[in-house]
Design a protein around this motif. Structure first.
Motif, PDB file in Angstrom:
ATOM      1  N   ILE A 112       0.846  -1.190   0.000  1.00  0.00           N
ATOM      2  CA  ILE A 112       0.000   0.000   0.000  1.00  0.00           C
ATOM      3  C   ILE A 112       0.880   1.238   0.000  1.00  0.00           C
ATOM      4  N   VAL A 113       0.670   2.088  -1.002  1.00  0.00           N
ATOM      5  CA  VAL A 113       1.335   3.389  -1.095  1.00  0.00           C
ATOM      6  C   VAL A 113       0.257   4.447  -0.882  1.00  0.00           C
ATOM      7  N   TYR A 114       0.569   5.431  -0.062  1.00  0.00           N
ATOM      8  CA  TYR A 114      -0.412   6.483   0.242  1.00  0.00           C
ATOM      9  C   TYR A 114       0.222   7.847   0.002  1.00  0.00           C
ATOM     10  N   THR A 115      -0.498   8.732  -0.724  1.00  0.00           N
ATOM     11  CA  THR A 115      -0.005  10.085  -0.922  1.00  0.00           C
ATOM     12  C   THR A 115      -0.801  11.060  -0.070  1.00  0.00           C
ATOM     13  N   GLU A 116      -0.078  11.822   0.748  1.00  0.00           N
ATOM     14  CA  GLU A 116      -0.668  12.863   1.589  1.00  0.00           C
ATOM     15  C   GLU A 116      -0.486  14.202   0.893  1.00  0.00           C
ATOM     16  N   HIS A 117      -1.605  14.901   0.654  1.00  0.00           N
ATOM     17  CA  HIS A 117      -1.578  16.135  -0.117  1.00  0.00           C
ATOM     18  C   HIS A 117      -1.699  17.384   0.737  1.00  0.00           C
ATOM     19  N   ASN A 118      -1.958  17.237   2.040  1.00  0.00           N
ATOM     20  CA  ASN A 118      -2.099  18.389   2.925  1.00  0.00           C
ATOM     21  C   ASN A 118      -1.488  18.104   4.288  1.00  0.00           C
ATOM     22  N   THR A 119      -1.234  19.162   5.035  1.00  0.00           N
ATOM     23  CA  THR A 119      -0.769  18.981   6.412  1.00  0.00           C
ATOM     24  C   THR A 119      -1.926  18.473   7.267  1.00  0.00           C
ATOM     25  N   TRP A 120      -1.613  17.679   8.262  1.00  0.00           N
ATOM     26  CA  TRP A 120      -2.644  16.977   9.026  1.00  0.00           C
ATOM     27  C   TRP A 120      -3.544  17.905   9.835  1.00  0.00           C
ATOM     28  N   ASP A 121      -3.023  19.033  10.270  1.00  0.00           N
ATOM     29  CA  ASP A 121      -3.830  19.915  11.111  1.00  0.00           C
ATOM     30  C   ASP A 121      -4.981  20.548  10.335  1.00  0.00           C
ATOM     31  N   ARG A 122      -5.032  20.373   9.013  1.00  0.00           N
ATOM     32  CA  ARG A 122      -6.080  20.970   8.195  1.00  0.00           C
ATOM     33  C   ARG A 122      -7.254  20.030   7.946  1.00  0.00           C
ATOM     34  N   TYR A 123      -7.177  18.795   8.431  1.00  0.00           N
ATOM     35  CA  TYR A 123      -8.277  17.859   8.229  1.00  0.00           C
ATOM     36  C   TYR A 123      -9.286  17.957   9.379  1.00  0.00           C
ATOM     37  N   ASN A 124     -10.553  17.593   9.090  1.00  0.00           N
ATOM     38  CA  ASN A 124     -11.541  17.565  10.171  1.00  0.00           C
ATOM     39  C   ASN A 124     -11.208  16.422  11.134  1.00  0.00           C
ATOM     40  N   LYS A 125     -11.866  16.395  12.273  1.00  0.00           N
ATOM     41  CA  LYS A 125     -11.489  15.454  13.343  1.00  0.00           C
ATOM     42  C   LYS A 125     -11.637  13.997  12.918  1.00  0.00           C
ATOM     43  N   VAL A 126     -12.700  13.699  12.169  1.00  0.00           N
ATOM     44  CA  VAL A 126     -12.912  12.307  11.747  1.00  0.00           C
ATOM     45  C   VAL A 126     -11.800  11.865  10.798  1.00  0.00           C
ATOM     46  N   SER A 127     -11.500  12.714   9.797  1.00  0.00           N
ATOM     47  CA  SER A 127     -10.425  12.384   8.851  1.00  0.00           C
ATOM     48  C   SER A 127      -9.091  12.287   9.575  1.00  0.00           C
ATOM     49  N   TYR A 128      -8.856  13.246  10.480  1.00  0.00           N
ATOM     50  CA  TYR A 128      -7.567  13.303  11.186  1.00  0.00           C
ATOM     51  C   TYR A 128      -7.334  12.029  11.997  1.00  0.00           C
ATOM     52  N   TRP A 129      -8.307  11.664  12.842  1.00  0.00           N
ATOM     53  CA  TRP A 129      -8.091  10.526  13.729  1.00  0.00           C
ATOM     54  C   TRP A 129      -8.131   9.198  12.979  1.00  0.00           C
ATOM     55  N   GLY A 130      -8.995   9.097  11.965  1.00  0.00           N
ATOM     56  CA  GLY A 130      -9.000   7.885  11.162  1.00  0.00           C
ATOM     57  C   GLY A 130      -7.672   7.687  10.464  1.00  0.00           C
ATOM     58  N   ASN A 131      -7.131   8.777   9.949  1.00  0.00           N
ATOM     59  CA  ASN A 131      -5.841   8.737   9.273  1.00  0.00           C
ATOM     60  C   ASN A 131      -4.733   8.383  10.258  1.00  0.00           C
ATOM     61  N   ARG A 132      -4.753   9.048  11.395  1.00  0.00           N
ATOM     62  CA  ARG A 132      -3.677   8.884  12.371  1.00  0.00           C
ATOM     63  C   ARG A 132      -3.636   7.474  12.951  1.00  0.00           C
ATOM     64  N   LEU A 133      -4.801   6.934  13.309  1.00  0.00           N
ATOM     65  CA  LEU A 133      -4.838   5.642  13.996  1.00  0.00           C
ATOM     66  C   LEU A 133      -4.542   4.463  13.072  1.00  0.00           C
ATOM     67  N   THR A 134      -4.713   4.650  11.770  1.00  0.00           N
ATOM     68  CA  THR A 134      -4.435   3.554  10.827  1.00  0.00           C
ATOM     69  C   THR A 134      -3.156   3.781  10.037  1.00  0.00           C
ATOM     70  N   PHE A 135      -2.477   4.887  10.293  1.00  0.00           N
ATOM     71  CA  PHE A 135      -1.443   5.389   9.391  1.00  0.00           C
ATOM     72  C   PHE A 135      -0.288   4.420   9.164  1.00  0.00           C
ATOM     73  N   LYS A 136       0.029   3.625  10.171  1.00  0.00           N
ATOM     74  CA  LYS A 136       1.212   2.774  10.028  1.00  0.00           C
ATOM     75  C   LYS A 136       0.953   1.528   9.189  1.00  0.00           C
ATOM     76  N   GLN A 137      -0.307   1.276   8.873  1.00  0.00           N
ATOM     77  CA  GLN A 137      -0.633   0.062   8.128  1.00  0.00           C
ATOM     78  C   GLN A 137      -0.512   0.273   6.618  1.00  0.00           C
TER      79      GLN A 137
END
Length: 381
Positions: A112-137
């Motif tokens: 799995i390759v993932y491209t991040e197009h924005n800084t994390w502080d700009r995402y809403n809470k659901v996107s932020y935490w979903g992204n953060r908690l699964t990010f290492k997978q």
């Protein structure tokens, strides 16, 4: 026997005309398609989309209709789709698709390759935490700028650079096809006809921008700057290419100003080069950015940039060389920079030439695609 092509699945929530979406067909056109086969799976269908552009780039497009939260109920369906088509790797874009790809990939032996197009502080809470908690997978997280990479490092609940872990972070700055994005001659029939259609005088300075009309672009400040510039340079015209949720409010602001004849909102355009060729200055008032594709395209068309130092913009523009920068909260400074470029034609020409050279040397699509192909091959090993 011909070598089997590597099958790449681009996974993205929707196919609107944002920078992240546009990169999928633009990179595919430069990839070696004798070695790679590209598919794209998306979930939210919009009227103004780039499906035709993906098909023209020999990408096979697939739709599984879903809302944001509905994506969590599509895991089984997407997993079966991947098994059926025997993809070699997933390349996900933006948080919702990234979260889905990580759930899908749990029981599949697929990189799995993932491209991040924005800084994390700009995402809403659901996107932020979903992204953060699964990010290492995932195997590789691509950041489109150094600032985006730093935000990953600062927000991850572990060290993403830790040796021995699955996750690696790689900065691959966005690129543009400098062969395709070349400025049209000002006396060409296409530019002359377009200016006549828009009621822009032939020799009037034109300040413009290509954007999705969303709050991060702060287009109300863009219009405010335009009104200030008109007071100093009343012959100046302003061109906005794009559409979005803020359009109605921007149109109202322009109408109430009494200077509506100076503004030209042309909506979403599939072919933007003629519109870029009408522009003399590319003005950006964004609060935050990843690394804006439209700005790189403008630079490739020899347009100097006047912008806030938002996100990756400050990594591209060297102040006083390819354009002028202000801090995000000091956007008022951009007015004088625009007026300066309108008054000094030699400076304007020099900065425009430097803008194109900067893109050719550091932000070409060829360089970007080469780095992506290297990542694909590495994760497949």
């Amino acid at each position: 026997m011909a070598e089997k092509r590597i099958k790449v699945l681009h996974l993205i929530k929707s196919l609107g005309r944002g920078g992240a979406e546009k990169l999928i067909p633009e990179t595919a056109l430069v990839h070696d398609q004798e070695k790679f086969e590209f598919h794209c799976l998306y979930f939210y269908h919009q009227e103004q989309n780039i499906v035709d552009e993906l098909i023209d780039a020999d990408i096979q497009v697939h739709l599984i209709p879903s809302s944001n939260l509905g994506l969590f109920f599509q895991v089984k369906k997407v997993r079966e789709f991947i098994i059926q088509h025997q993809f070699d790797l997933i390349h996900a874009h933006l948080p919702w698709a990234g979260i889905l790809a990580r759930f899908v990939g749990k029981n599949l032996q697929i990189p799995i390759v993932y491209t991040e197009h924005n800084t994390w502080d700009r995402y809403n809470k659901v996107s932020y935490w979903g992204n953060r908690l699964t990010f290492k997978q995932q195997d590789v997280a691509i950041a489109v700028s150094n600032e985006v990479a730093l935000s990953m490092q600062l927000n991850a609940p572990w060290d993403p650079y830790r040796k021995g872990g699955r996750l690696k972070i790689k900065v691959v700055q966005n690129g543009v096809n400098t062969t395709a994005f070349t400025r049209l001659e000002q006396n060409s029939d296409q530019v002359t006809a377009l200016k006549k259609k828009l009621s822009i005088p032939k020799n009037a300075p034109v300040i413009g921008k290509v954007a999705v009309f969303r709050s991060q672009k702060r287009l109300w400040l863009w219009v405010e700057l335009a009104l200030r510039i008109i007071k100093q340079k009343p012959e100046t015209h302003f061109l906005l290419v794009g559409d979005g949720e803020w359009r109605g409010r921007i149109e109202k602001q322009i109408q109430e100003s009494g200077f509506g004849a100076h503004f030209h909102l042309v909506g979403v355009q599939k072919e933007v080069i003629p519109y870029l060729s009408c522009m003399d200055i590319y003005l950006s008032t964004s609060e935050f950015e990843g690394l804006p594709i439209a700005m790189l395209e403008a630079m490739s068309c020899k347009i100097p940039v006047v912008a806030t130092r938002a996100g990756g913009i400050g990594e591209v523009i060297q102040h006083g060389i390819q354009g002028f920068l202000s801090e995000v909260d000091q956007w008022e400074e951009l007015e004088e920079y625009c007026v300066k470029l309108c008054n000094d034609l030699e400076l304007h020409q020099n900065l425009g030439n430097e803008a194109r050279q900067r893109v050719i040397q550091n932000f070409s699509m060829i360089r970007m695609v080469s780095e992506l192909e290297d990542i694909y091959r590495r994760v497949l090993k």
